[in-house]
Design an enzyme around this catalytic site. Structure first.
Site, PDB file in Angstrom:
ATOM      1  N   ASP A   1      30.977 -13.132  -3.410  1.00 28.19           N
ATOM      2  CA  ASP A   1      30.171 -13.938  -2.487  1.00 28.19           C
ATOM      3  C   ASP A   1      29.730 -13.104  -1.292  1.00 28.19           C
ATOM      4  O   ASP A   1      28.579 -13.188  -0.865  1.00 28.19           O
ATOM      5  CB  ASP A   1      30.953 -15.161  -2.010  1.00 28.19           C
ATOM      6  CG  ASP A   1      30.185 -15.920  -0.940  1.00 28.19           C
ATOM      7  OD1 ASP A   1      29.108 -16.450  -1.259  1.00 28.19           O
ATOM      8  OD2 ASP A   1      30.642 -15.955   0.220  1.00 28.19           O
TER       9      ASP A   1
ATOM     10  N   LYS B   1      34.289 -19.987  -2.144  1.00 31.64           N
ATOM     11  CA  LYS B   1      35.200 -19.697  -1.019  1.00 31.64           C
ATOM     12  C   LYS B   1      36.204 -20.826  -0.813  1.00 31.64           C
ATOM     13  O   LYS B   1      37.397 -20.580  -0.594  1.00 31.64           O
ATOM     14  CB  LYS B   1      34.401 -19.476   0.274  1.00 31.64           C
ATOM     15  CG  LYS B   1      33.572 -18.195   0.289  1.00 31.64           C
ATOM     16  CD  LYS B   1      33.087 -17.865   1.673  1.00 31.64           C
ATOM     17  CE  LYS B   1      32.033 -18.827   2.179  1.00 31.64           C
ATOM     18  NZ  LYS B   1      30.693 -18.562   1.650  1.00 31.64           N
TER      19      LYS B   1
ATOM     20  N   ARG C   1      21.286 -11.769  -0.458  1.00 30.19           N
ATOM     21  CA  ARG C   1      20.417 -12.940  -0.306  1.00 30.19           C
ATOM     22  C   ARG C   1      19.792 -12.987   1.081  1.00 30.19           C
ATOM     23  O   ARG C   1      18.626 -13.360   1.258  1.00 30.19           O
ATOM     24  CB  ARG C   1      21.206 -14.228  -0.550  1.00 30.19           C
ATOM     25  CG  ARG C   1      21.577 -14.452  -2.012  1.00 30.19           C
ATOM     26  CD  ARG C   1      22.630 -15.538  -2.153  1.00 30.19           C
ATOM     27  NE  ARG C   1      22.202 -16.789  -1.570  1.00 30.19           N
ATOM     28  CZ  ARG C   1      23.023 -17.696  -1.035  1.00 30.19           C
ATOM     29  NH1 ARG C   1      24.327 -17.483  -1.028  1.00 30.19           N
ATOM     30  NH2 ARG C   1      22.544 -18.804  -0.533  1.00 30.19           N
TER      31      ARG C   1
ATOM     32  N   HIS D   1      34.659 -29.229   4.478  1.00 26.92           N
ATOM     33  CA  HIS D   1      33.661 -28.197   4.757  1.00 26.92           C
ATOM     34  C   HIS D   1      32.375 -28.848   5.256  1.00 26.92           C
ATOM     35  O   HIS D   1      31.920 -29.845   4.703  1.00 26.92           O
ATOM     36  CB  HIS D   1      33.339 -27.378   3.505  1.00 26.92           C
ATOM     37  CG  HIS D   1      32.249 -26.366   3.741  1.00 26.92           C
ATOM     38  ND1 HIS D   1      32.480 -25.169   4.378  1.00 26.92           N
ATOM     39  CD2 HIS D   1      30.922 -26.404   3.456  1.00 26.92           C
ATOM     40  CE1 HIS D   1      31.344 -24.506   4.465  1.00 26.92           C
ATOM     41  NE2 HIS D   1      30.380 -25.230   3.924  1.00 26.92           N
TER      42      HIS D   1
ATOM     43  N   SER E   1      28.148 -20.291  -3.412  1.00 28.36           N
ATOM     44  CA  SER E   1      28.702 -19.555  -2.275  1.00 28.36           C
ATOM     45  C   SER E   1      29.776 -20.374  -1.558  1.00 28.36           C
ATOM     46  O   SER E   1      30.893 -19.899  -1.314  1.00 28.36           O
ATOM     47  CB  SER E   1      27.578 -19.190  -1.294  1.00 28.36           C
ATOM     48  OG  SER E   1      28.088 -18.550  -0.149  1.00 28.36           O
TER      49      SER E   1
END
Length: 449
Positions: free
Chosen positions: A171, A197, A178, A92, A193
């Site tokens: 999320d 995921k 947010r 990621h 967050s």
């Protein structure tokens, strides 16, 4: 009447807001209550917004961060990939300009024998999104059902899709809140967050690419390191193998910015070419992914194996196979000139001779959005064909009038606005910069290697 001891504990949201406002730490049960009740619509936006702002101002403990991640992760479906042999490894990135590493890493690591389930996102602000890049390939489907995702993974070892409605619904709801309440920037909320995921994919190990610099969300290295350490610890608390690389985003990664252009550059790299910085980062990330899987005994061995996988043509073949399985037109992979393109090219030339001392990388990403390559509003569609070629990098010599960028565009109006951003994005000095930051700053992990 249900006996109280058989019911989950209930709390008052206002008490949890006050507790965090006053700097207190919430228990696992309190966090689980707040997340699940909000996801079900039992706690209103205004109360959760107040709690989020208290988190921004007062922070969270590592235990709270892990509890929040756990609650968000289990607000929906957690994929079970146990039917696939061996470990499942993903990567990621926290987002950057010209960052197309996912397109290269998924097929590269899969071709080396590791399963790579990748659930990716769309562009956010000035940063590009993997799903938008993939959708520039005609016919490519990013919205696969879970059974389809399993089928592609089992068949070719990698699949790249968007977040399904069933994965981490807390999320999705919290992020939307947010986004409009000034509470995006908290590292604790960012960690929960991202990790909720990524862990929902059913992975066993995760390599994080945490960007820092002018084109990153975390401009300061100390902020990037703090977030990286938080995510590594949170993943490890949940039994995952974790490593985070702190990498430079003071200039675009590679030479291309924009969806189609980045797909073309990815194909070039998978064929053994591509710009040096993009290749270096992909090889390092792949090396760590292979090491975490156990496919290589050391990170150095993993790098060598990744280099061999590209050189043999197996990495490109795997990319082609994944594209075909997800409905994409492989003719556009074999001949990238079939990908969407623009008729106009507009050069942005240097106003003086000298050396490139700095690039405001975020401005380059924003210019691409202005051209249509991203969304200025949520409902906007993306023009996959537009983008920017970057001809000069920090430290390069440039002559007066020499092209710094080339814009690929349709509209003169958009080009004029983007051109102003690009002209203001670089700094030229008489002498070369004393020192250029390394591409990879450091690795953060608790592993033996």
């Amino acid at each position: 009447m249900t006996h109280p001891s058989s019911s989950p504990p209930t709390f008052r949201a206002v008490d949890l807001i006050r507790k965090k406002r006053d700097g207190g730490a919430l228990s696992n049960l309190e966090i689980e209550f707040l997340v699940s009740a909000y996801t079900r619509g039992e706690v209103p936006d205004y109360q959760v917004a107040a709690w989020l702002m208290a988190v921004v101002l007062k922070g969270m403990t590592r235990e709270e961060t892990a509890a929040l991640t756990h609650a968000m992760l289990h607000s929906g479906e957690v994929l079970d990939l146990s039917f696939l042999p061996g470990k499942k490894v993903d990567k990621h990135s926290t987002g950057g300009v010209g960052d197309k590493t996912s397109l290269i890493l998924a097929p590269l690591v899969a071709a080396a024998g590791v399963f790579v389930p990748m659930i990716s996102g769309r562009g956010l602000g000035h940063t590009g999104g993997t799903l938008d890049k993939l959708e520039s390939i005609p016919g490519f489907k990013v919205n696969l059902s879970v059974p389809e995702f399993h089928r592609v993974l089992k068949s070719c070892g990698c699949a790249m899709i968007g977040q399904t409605a069933e994965i981490a619904p807390a999320d999705r709801k919290l992020y939307a809140l947010r986004d409009v309440t000034g509470t995006v920037e908290s590292p604790y909320l960012i960690c929960a967050s991202i990790m909720s995921k990524k862990l929902a994919e059913g992975t066993d190990a995760l390599v994080l690419d945490v960007k820092t610099g002018s084109g990153a969300f975390m401009k300061k290295e100390e902020d990037a390191v703090f977030l990286a350490e938080l995510m590594v610890e949170t993943g490890e608390r949940m039994g995952k193998q974790m490593v985070a690389l702190i990498t430079n985003m003071d200039e675009p990664l590679g030479r291309m910015v924009g969806n189609t252009l980045e797909v073309q550059e990815s194909i070039e790299l998978l064929h053994g070419g591509g710009p040096h910085d993009l290749r270096e980062l992909c090889l390092e990330l792949a090396a760590w992914m292979l090491y975490l899987d156990g496919a290589s005994k050391t990170v150095a061995q993993g790098r060598h194996r990744a280099e061999e996988t590209i050189a043999s043509g197996k990495a490109f073949a795997k990319f082609r196979e994944m594209v075909e399985l997800q409905g994409g037109d492989v003719r556009a992979i074999d001949d990238p000139s079939r990908l969407p393109s623009t008729k106009h090219r507009v050069e942005v030339r240097s106003h003086r001779a000298g050396y490139v001392a700095a690039i405001q990388c975020e401005d380059v990403g924003t210019a691409c959005v202005v051209l249509g390559g991203g969304r200025e509003q949520k409902e906007h569609t993306v023009d996959h064909a537009v983008g920017i070629e970057v001809h000069k990098r920090i430290g390069d010599k440039i002559a007066a009038g020499e092209p710094f960028y080339t814009m690929h565009c349709h509209s003169d109006a958009h080009a004029a606005r983007a051109k102003k951003l690009l002209e203001a994005s670089y700094e030229i000095t008489d002498a070369p910069p004393a020192k250029k930051k390394p591409l990879i700053h450091r690795a953060i992990h608790k592993l033996e290697h």
